[in-house]
Write an enzyme that holds these catalytic residues in place. Structure first.
Site, PDB file in Angstrom:
ATOM      1  N   SER A  91      -9.353   2.165   2.456  1.00  0.00           N
ATOM      2  CA  SER A  91      -8.373   2.827   1.613  1.00  0.00           C
ATOM      3  C   SER A  91      -7.335   1.887   1.005  1.00  0.00           C
ATOM      4  CB  SER A  91      -7.658   3.916   2.413  1.00  0.00           C
ATOM      5  OG  SER A  91      -6.920   3.360   3.499  1.00  0.00           O
ATOM      6  N   SER A 106     -10.099   0.110   6.675  1.00  0.00           N
ATOM      7  CA  SER A 106      -9.430   0.216   5.381  1.00  0.00           C
ATOM      8  C   SER A 106      -8.844  -1.075   4.842  1.00  0.00           C
ATOM      9  CB  SER A 106      -8.330   1.276   5.452  1.00  0.00           C
ATOM     10  OG  SER A 106      -8.887   2.555   5.610  1.00  0.00           O
ATOM     11  N   LYS A 166       0.841  -1.192   0.000  1.00  0.00           N
ATOM     12  CA  LYS A 166       0.000   0.000   0.000  1.00  0.00           C
ATOM     13  C   LYS A 166       0.881   1.248   0.000  1.00  0.00           C
ATOM     14  CE  LYS A 166      -3.858   2.027   2.632  1.00  0.00           C
ATOM     15  NZ  LYS A 166      -4.773   1.820   3.780  1.00  0.00           N
TER      16      LYS A 166
END
Length: 447
Positions: A152, A176, A78
């Site tokens: 996210s 997330s 990420k």
């Protein structure tokens, strides 16, 4: 010829250890799949093609594969976690395009275990919202590209669901990991506080954000969690019989859970009952103030992340979110509301070992430029489809998302499992029982 793209991390690492395939061959095949599919999916902000092949050769040169639990396994990271030699943009034009001089501790642990970092994945700006879109890219759900992958950690989830990597690294401050995993049919676990390092100096939203794995199987999630936590690879241990509470209600007043997600929770409850667990309906005593507490910490975390950035380079929704959060920084830092919530919920978990809920209230919003829309429309869209995840960031307790059933569109549905502190591997065992008795397709049918 054996195809390695779409295989699990456990299968790949076993094959590398047995010298049935080289790390370079595995990396090359996954890079080719990324090149073929990512134009439609939008999982990656940056692909490290040459660097990944060089890293694969370095893994091959180590020569002690038996001590590498992730030998030759491609992994995506990420884009809010530092990867040495790459910039960390966090989905924003306001962040510097400066290569990191060292790996985040979780990335370092993955590499030490033999993993090969193939790229950095898209996130919404500053990892704020539950849809992954912004000036640096939009991540779509490989099962239904008209829909957002969620956020996210949406790019990481999309990469795994499309078979571009077998596992990916993400994090979870208000859901997330669990939100995109639920959308994309993956297994994930947000560990409890202190199990996996967040890294000195990194924002962790006042201790609410935890780093964790995204995987297609419980076995891979368990394997990756053990590496991230610095543990020996965890073996299965029989969980049960456990006291399982099933709750179908939303923690937030005024937000309802749609029928496919309540049906998935009921289906999972039936599976666990047949597995020998004591299953009954019971709702946690969520306080009416939960919505306010969630908003306070959600916005304050963004304010902390944005404090050194040029606000003029942030999108409007992020500026508004951070501006509101500045009013709540002291309140969030005190931790008083979070401690009050823990005290309120602890008696419930004294009577129950595991809480089973729907993972989401409804499917993710349409994929598109949500970053160009107003702050309120983003907040309402996020709240209406993902109200069930924030309480467990506020408490700091482990929670995971597990596929269960399908939506009318054919995309995956999912349930959430929550436990007391220290029960990460117990939750994974319960998830394994769900997987064994209700198996799911591992990756989206993309060519």
């Amino acid at each position: 010829m054996t195809s390695w793209a779409g295989r699990t991390a456990a299968e790949i690492s076993a094959a590398v250890r047995e010298k049935r395939v080289t790390p370079r061959e595995v990396a090359a095949e996954h890079l080719a799949r990324i090149e073929r599919l990512d134009g439609r999916v939008g999982a990656f902000r940056a692909v490290r093609a040459e660097a990944a092949l060089a890293e694969a050769d370095e893994v091959a040169a180590r020569g002690y594969f038996d001590r590498l639990p992730l030998a030759g396994v491609p992994v995506a990271v990420k884009d809010n976690l530092a990867v040495r030699g790459e910039s960390t943009r966090v989905g924003s034009a306001a962040t510097p395009d400066t290569p990191a001089d060292r790996d985040h501790v979780t990335v370092a642990r993955l590499r030490a275990a033999g993993a090969v970092v193939v790229g950095l994945t898209n996130v919404p700006e500053l990892c704020v919202f539950g849809t992954t879109d912004g000036v640096l890219g939009t991540a779509r759900n490989p099962w239904d590209p008209t829909r957002s992958a969620g956020g996210s950690s949406g790019g990481s989830a999309a990469a795994v669901a499309a078979g571009m990597v077998p596992i990916a690294l993400g994090n979870d401050g208000m859901g997330s990991l669990r939100i995109p995993a639920a959308n994309c049919g993956l297994v994930t676990i947000k560990p409890g506080h202190g199990v996996v390092p967040t890294g000195a100096g990194d924002s962790d939203w006042f201790g609410m954000s935890e780093n964790g794995p995204l995987a297609t199987t419980v076995e891979d999630a368990r394997l990756m969690l053990s590496v991230l936590a610095g543990d020996e690879p965890a073996l299965r241990s029989e969980a049960g019989p456990l006291r399982v509470a099933v709750s179908l209600r939303s923690p937030l007043a005024g937000v309802t859970v749609s029928r496919p997600y309540t049906a998935a929770a009921r289906e999972a409850a039936g599976v666990l009952m047949k597995a020998g667990h004591q299953v009954r309906r019971a709702d946690p005593p969520y306080p009416m103030s939960l919505a306010v507490t969630s908003l306070v910490h959600w916005t304050a975390g963004t304010a902390a992340d944005a404090r050194h950035l040029d606000a003029h380079l942030l999108t409007r929704r992020t500026r508004v979110h951070a501006g509101l959060g500045r009013l709540f920084l002291d309140r969030a830092r005190s931790g008083a509301a979070r401690e009050q919530l823990r005290r309120r919920l602890e008696p419930f978990f004294a009577d129950h070992d595991v809480l089973l809920t729907p993972a989401l209230a409804r499917r993710s919003p349409k994929a598109g430029p949500w970053h160009e829309r107003g702050w309120l429309s983003n907040v309402l869209a996020n709240t209406n489809y993902s109200p069930l995840t924030p309480p467990w960031n506020l408490t700091g307790w482990p929670a995971m998302s597990v596929p269960c059933g399908t939506l009318p569109s054919g995309a995956p549905c999912a349930v959430q499992l929550v436990g007391r502190p220290g029960t990460e591997y117990q939750l994974l065992e319960v998830a394994e029982q769900l997987q064994e008795r209700n198996p799911w397709r591992r990756t989206a049918p993309m060519n």
